[in-house]
Design a protein around this motif. Structure first.
Motif, PDB file in Angstrom:
ATOM      1  N   GLU A 104      -4.652   2.970   0.015  1.00 34.41           N
ATOM      2  CA  GLU A 104      -4.790   2.451  -1.349  1.00 34.41           C
ATOM      3  C   GLU A 104      -3.637   1.518  -1.697  1.00 34.41           C
ATOM      4  O   GLU A 104      -2.493   1.747  -1.318  1.00 34.41           O
ATOM      5  CB  GLU A 104      -4.847   3.600  -2.355  1.00 34.41           C
TER       6      GLU A 104
ATOM      7  N   LYS B 294      -2.162   6.555 -12.840  1.00 37.01           N
ATOM      8  CA  LYS B 294      -3.190   6.760 -11.820  1.00 37.01           C
ATOM      9  C   LYS B 294      -2.607   7.592 -10.685  1.00 37.01           C
ATOM     10  O   LYS B 294      -1.456   7.402 -10.294  1.00 37.01           O
ATOM     11  CB  LYS B 294      -3.660   5.416 -11.253  1.00 37.01           C
ATOM     12  N   THR B 295      -3.407   8.501 -10.181  1.00 34.64           N
ATOM     13  CA  THR B 295      -2.992   9.310  -9.040  1.00 34.64           C
ATOM     14  C   THR B 295      -3.650   8.774  -7.782  1.00 34.64           C
ATOM     15  O   THR B 295      -4.865   8.572  -7.751  1.00 34.64           O
ATOM     16  CB  THR B 295      -3.395  10.781  -9.244  1.00 34.64           C
ATOM     17  N   ILE B 296      -2.849   8.523  -6.753  1.00 40.61           N
ATOM     18  CA  ILE B 296      -3.408   8.077  -5.472  1.00 40.61           C
ATOM     19  C   ILE B 296      -2.811   8.927  -4.357  1.00 40.61           C
ATOM     20  O   ILE B 296      -1.647   9.312  -4.407  1.00 40.61           O
ATOM     21  CB  ILE B 296      -3.149   6.581  -5.211  1.00 40.61           C
ATOM     22  N   ASN B 297      -3.622   9.220  -3.363  1.00 40.42           N
ATOM     23  CA  ASN B 297      -3.177  10.007  -2.209  1.00 40.42           C
ATOM     24  C   ASN B 297      -3.603   9.398  -0.881  1.00 40.42           C
ATOM     25  O   ASN B 297      -3.191   9.861   0.182  1.00 40.42           O
ATOM     26  CB  ASN B 297      -3.717  11.438  -2.300  1.00 40.42           C
ATOM     27  N   ASP B 298      -4.438   8.339  -0.955  1.00 40.72           N
ATOM     28  CA  ASP B 298      -4.917   7.677   0.254  1.00 40.72           C
ATOM     29  C   ASP B 298      -3.899   6.624   0.688  1.00 40.72           C
ATOM     30  O   ASP B 298      -3.549   5.730  -0.089  1.00 40.72           O
ATOM     31  CB  ASP B 298      -6.265   7.011  -0.044  1.00 40.72           C
TER      32      ASP B 298
ATOM     33  N   LYS C  97       0.829  -1.202   0.000  1.00 37.90           N
ATOM     34  CA  LYS C  97       0.000   0.000   0.000  1.00 37.90           C
ATOM     35  C   LYS C  97       0.866   1.256   0.000  1.00 37.90           C
ATOM     36  O   LYS C  97       2.064   1.193   0.256  1.00 37.90           O
ATOM     37  CB  LYS C  97      -0.935  -0.003   1.204  1.00 37.90           C
ATOM     38  N   LEU C  98       0.218   2.374  -0.283  1.00 35.43           N
ATOM     39  CA  LEU C  98       0.938   3.650  -0.261  1.00 35.43           C
ATOM     40  C   LEU C  98       1.536   3.888   1.114  1.00 35.43           C
ATOM     41  O   LEU C  98       2.615   4.467   1.240  1.00 35.43           O
ATOM     42  CB  LEU C  98      -0.012   4.787  -0.648  1.00 35.43           C
TER      43      LEU C  98
ATOM     44  N   SER D 124       3.225   9.665  -3.885  1.00 30.09           N
ATOM     45  CA  SER D 124       2.231   9.554  -4.945  1.00 30.09           C
ATOM     46  C   SER D 124       2.836   9.862  -6.315  1.00 30.09           C
ATOM     47  O   SER D 124       2.585   9.162  -7.299  1.00 30.09           O
ATOM     48  CB  SER D 124       1.061  10.498  -4.657  1.00 30.09           C
TER      49      SER D 124
ATOM     50  N   TYR E  55       5.018   7.018  -7.436  1.00 28.76           N
ATOM     51  CA  TYR E  55       4.199   5.907  -7.951  1.00 28.76           C
ATOM     52  C   TYR E  55       3.775   6.165  -9.389  1.00 28.76           C
ATOM     53  O   TYR E  55       3.859   5.271 -10.254  1.00 28.76           O
ATOM     54  CB  TYR E  55       2.973   5.737  -7.053  1.00 28.76           C
ATOM     55  N   GLU E  56       3.342   7.387  -9.679  1.00 32.22           N
ATOM     56  CA  GLU E  56       2.962   7.738 -11.049  1.00 32.22           C
ATOM     57  C   GLU E  56       4.130   7.564 -12.007  1.00 32.22           C
ATOM     58  O   GLU E  56       3.984   7.033 -13.110  1.00 32.22           O
ATOM     59  CB  GLU E  56       2.468   9.191 -11.100  1.00 32.22           C
TER      60      GLU E  56
END
Length: 200
Positions: A134, A127-131, A2-3, A32, A35-36
Motif C-alpha cells: 500500500e 487510515k490504517t494500513i497493514n499491506d 509504500k509501507l 502502520s 503512519y497513523e
C-alpha cells in the motif's frame, strides 16, 4: 512511497544498530501505527459532513460526532464559521452569550445557535494500513519522521535499556516532525505565490 519502504528502512536501521530481536510482523505493526500518528499530526486526511441535531438542552444543541474523527478543523452553522471553544471555557461563564461550538467524547455541541439547524463539519481522520504494497499518502521527505516514530514504538517495549533508547527516538521524532511541518508549509506557501503571479 509504500509501507514496504518504511519497513525495509526500519529493518535496516535495526540491523545497523546490531538489533535483530523484532519479528517482521511486529515491525510492520509499528510502521502502520507510525503512519497513523504522523498523518494525524499533519492532518493529511480530511472530510466535510453535514450533521443534524439529535438533542437540545437549554441553549446547546447536540450533533453526532463522526466515529472516525480525530480532530475538528472547522465548524459551519447557519452560514457562519463558528469559533471552536473548550468545554471549560464555555461553562466557566454563568451566561455564555457567544455563538460557538465545542466537542465532547461522542458529540459536537453548538452553543446559542439557530434551533434545529444542521451544521457542516470539516475534520481530520486517520487510515490504517497493514499491506506492505500500500502507498503512503505522504511525501518521501516524511520517511525519516516515520522511521523515528516506528523505532520509538519498537524500543519502548520492555527490553534491556529500551526506555532510554525510546526517549532518544521520541526526541528524534519530535524534531523531524517539526522540520517536516515547516517543509510542507513552505511548499504550500510557494504554490500560493506561484498561483498569485501566474500569467493567465
Amino acid at each position: 512511497m509504500k509501507l514496504n519502504d518504511l519497513f525495509l528502512h526500519t529493518k535496516s536501521k535495526l540491523r545497523d544498530n546490531g538489533v535483530d530481536a523484532f519479528a517482521d510482523a511486529e515491525i510492520i505493526d509499528c510502521c502502520s501505527l507510525a503512519y497513523e500518528e504522523v498523518c494525524k499530526e499533519l492532518g493529511i486526511f480530511r472530510k466535510i459532513v453535514s450533521l443534524s441535531p439529535f438533542e437540545k438542552r437549554g441553549n446547546e444543541q447536540f450533533y453526532p460526532k463522526p466515529s472516525d474523527m480525530v480532530s475538528i478543523v472547522a465548524l459551519k452553522h447557519n452560514g457562519q464559521i463558528l469559533p471552536i471553544k473548550s468545554f471549560d471555557s464555555v461553562h466557566s461563564v454563568e451566561r455564555f452569550s457567544d455563538i460557538c461550538g465545542y466537542t465532547l467524547h461522542d458529540a459536537i455541541v453548538v452553543v446559542n445557535g439557530k434551533e434545529n439547524e444542521s451544521i457542516e463539519v470539516a475534520y481530520s481522520y486517520t487510515k490504517t494500513i497493514n499491506d506492505l504494497n500500500e502507498s503512503l499518502e505522504l511525501p518521501t521527505i516524511a520517511l525519516e519522521t516515520l522511521q523515528n516514530y516506528t523505532l520509538y514504538l519498537l524500543k519502548r517495549e520492555n527490553r534491556t535499556d529500551a526506555l532510554q533508547k525510546a526517549s532518544v527516538y521520541l526526541q528524534f521524532y519530535q524534531h523531524s516532525l517539526a522540520m517536516l511541518k515547516n517543509a510542507i508549509l513552505s511548499v504550500k506557501n510557494s504554490k500560493k505565490i506561484v498561483s498569485t503571479y501566474r500569467v493567465v
